[in-house]
Write a protein that holds these residues in place. Structure first.
Motif, PDB file in Angstrom:
ATOM      1  N   ASP A 122       0.553  -8.674   7.957  1.00 19.28           N
ATOM      2  CA  ASP A 122      -0.296  -8.883   9.123  1.00 19.28           C
ATOM      3  C   ASP A 122      -0.077 -10.309   9.602  1.00 19.28           C
ATOM      4  OD1 ASP A 122      -1.777  -6.749   7.384  1.00 19.28           O
ATOM      5  OD2 ASP A 122      -2.618  -6.547   9.389  1.00 19.28           O
ATOM      6  N   ALA A 127       2.373   4.516   1.884  1.00 20.91           N
ATOM      7  CA  ALA A 127       2.728   4.835   3.266  1.00 20.91           C
ATOM      8  C   ALA A 127       1.860   5.976   3.796  1.00 20.91           C
ATOM      9  CB  ALA A 127       4.199   5.219   3.360  1.00 20.91           C
ATOM     10  N   ARG A 151       0.857  -1.185   0.000  1.00 18.50           N
ATOM     11  CA  ARG A 151       0.000   0.000   0.000  1.00 18.50           C
ATOM     12  C   ARG A 151       0.889   1.228   0.000  1.00 18.50           C
ATOM     13  NH1 ARG A 151       0.502   2.026   5.107  1.00 18.50           N
ATOM     14  NH2 ARG A 151       0.712   0.550   6.856  1.00 18.50           N
ATOM     15  N   THR A 165       3.543  -4.688   3.348  1.00 15.09           N
ATOM     16  CA  THR A 165       2.864  -4.872   4.630  1.00 15.09           C
ATOM     17  C   THR A 165       2.787  -6.348   4.983  1.00 15.09           C
ATOM     18  OG1 THR A 165       0.650  -5.013   3.640  1.00 15.09           O
ATOM     19  CG2 THR A 165       1.453  -2.816   4.260  1.00 15.09           C
ATOM     20  N   HIS A 218       0.859  -5.779  12.837  1.00 14.44           N
ATOM     21  CA  HIS A 218       0.656  -5.153  11.531  1.00 14.44           C
ATOM     22  C   HIS A 218       1.900  -4.311  11.266  1.00 14.44           C
ATOM     23  CE1 HIS A 218      -1.093  -3.197   8.077  1.00 14.44           C
ATOM     24  NE2 HIS A 218      -0.763  -2.034   8.583  1.00 14.44           N
ATOM     25  N   HIS A 219       2.681  -4.706  10.259  1.00 18.64           N
ATOM     26  CA  HIS A 219       3.979  -4.083  10.018  1.00 18.64           C
ATOM     27  C   HIS A 219       4.050  -3.544   8.588  1.00 18.64           C
ATOM     28  CE1 HIS A 219       4.639  -6.197  13.635  1.00 18.64           C
ATOM     29  NE2 HIS A 219       5.058  -7.337  13.126  1.00 18.64           N
ATOM     30  N   CYS A 220       4.865  -2.512   8.395  1.00 19.51           N
ATOM     31  CA  CYS A 220       5.141  -2.041   7.041  1.00 19.51           C
ATOM     32  C   CYS A 220       6.650  -1.895   6.860  1.00 19.51           C
ATOM     33  CB  CYS A 220       4.407  -0.732   6.728  1.00 19.51           C
ATOM     34  SG  CYS A 220       4.955   0.728   7.620  1.00 19.51           S
ATOM     35  N   TYR A 221       7.125  -2.197   5.646  1.00 21.36           N
ATOM     36  CA  TYR A 221       8.544  -2.302   5.351  1.00 21.36           C
ATOM     37  C   TYR A 221       8.903  -1.477   4.118  1.00 21.36           C
ATOM     38  CZ  TYR A 221       7.902  -6.604   8.081  1.00 21.36           C
ATOM     39  OH  TYR A 221       7.567  -7.517   9.044  1.00 21.36           O
ATOM     40  N   GLU A 270       4.531   7.322   8.533  1.00 17.88           N
ATOM     41  CA  GLU A 270       5.378   6.213   8.106  1.00 17.88           C
ATOM     42  C   GLU A 270       6.421   6.684   7.105  1.00 17.88           C
ATOM     43  OE1 GLU A 270       1.997   2.667   8.542  1.00 17.88           O
ATOM     44  OE2 GLU A 270       2.322   3.672   6.611  1.00 17.88           O
TER      45      GLU A 270
END
Length: 253
Positions: free
Chosen positions: A221, A201, A199, A219, A236-239, A205
């Motif tokens: 989950d 940011a 997605r 992302t 729930h992480h974003c990279y 973020e």
């Protein structure tokens, strides 16, 4: 602490061929990559800016920019807002296994660090209560952290843990990964269900990960369960996609 800019040695570019068939940007990129691989440019080193490097080499700024972008795409360099272009170890490739990002970074020879953004005990809403197997209104631990590798931000991690983990303190998470802390308390993570996506940011973020506003992020989950089948963590992480990827092995049945 921000490293000073490192001026690349002129000898590195002595053999540039201005009239040959190999594009100049590729020649420049190849020589910078060699300096990184040989350790002449260590992880964390900041490169001089594109204008200064172009003027020293007698090359146009677009040529230098293309060379740098090639190395960014390879994961050898990263552009950091307000800091410049910096050498990194390379992108983290994470096998889809029940490990933590902290474990993955340490295992790949990088040096993980954590900035705790949020540590609070909240009441579970209906959704989190269902995920974690607790009653709505029960106290749960809510964590939000920025995970970096060699001081380069890689991921924003958000986690929710059931009631018996609300005693995990801020100090516990400063030097250790969350799964390390949970294992030290006798928890054995046995299986997890996770979903990987992508997605744009969110504004905070983008700032934390030092990427363009609204840039793409990967992302994940994940709900992890212990050996009794009880949910012990939801994350729930974003990279950053330029520094991180997931590796999956597929088997034909």
């Amino acid at each position: 602490m921000t490293q000073p800019e490192k001026e690349l040695p002129p000898a590195l570019f002595m053999d540039l061929d201005h009239s040959g068939p190999v594009p100049l940007y590729h020649q420049v990129a190849t020589r910078i990559e060699r300096a990184i691989v040989d350790g002449e440019l260590p992880a964390g080193a900041r490169l001089e800016n594109e204008i200064a490097l172009g003027e020293r080499l007698g090359l146009s700024r677009p040529t230098i920019r293309r060379a740098i972008q090639d190395l960014v795409d390879k994961g050898l360099l990263v552009r950091r807002r307000g800091i410049g272009t910096q050498v990194v170890h390379g992108p983290v490739t994470r096998k889809v296994e029940l490990t933590s990002l902290y474990d993955d970074l340490a295992g790949s020879g990088q040096h993980p660090s954590t900035r705790l953004l949020l540590h609070e005990v909240i009441e579970a809403d209906a959704r989190l209560g269902e995920i974690l197997g607790v009653e709505p209104g029960a106290p749960i631990l809510h964590l939000r952290r920025l995970r970096s590798a060699d001081d380069v931000p890689v991921a924003v991690l958000e986690n929710y843990l059931p009631t018996d983990f609300t005693t995990i303190g801020e100090g516990d998470l400063a030097e250790h990964g969350l799964y390390q802390v949970m294992r030290s308390r006798g928890t054995t993570m046995r299986v997890a269900r996770q979903r990987i996506g992508a997605r744009r940011a969110e504004p905070d973020e983008s700032a934390l990960l030092e990427i363009d506003d609204g840039g793409p992020v990967l992302t994940m989950d994940r709900t992890a369960y212990d050996n009794s089948g009880r949910a012990v963590e939801y994350g729930h992480h974003c990279y950053r996609p330029d520094l991180y990827s997931f590796e999956i092995t597929l088997v034909d049945k």
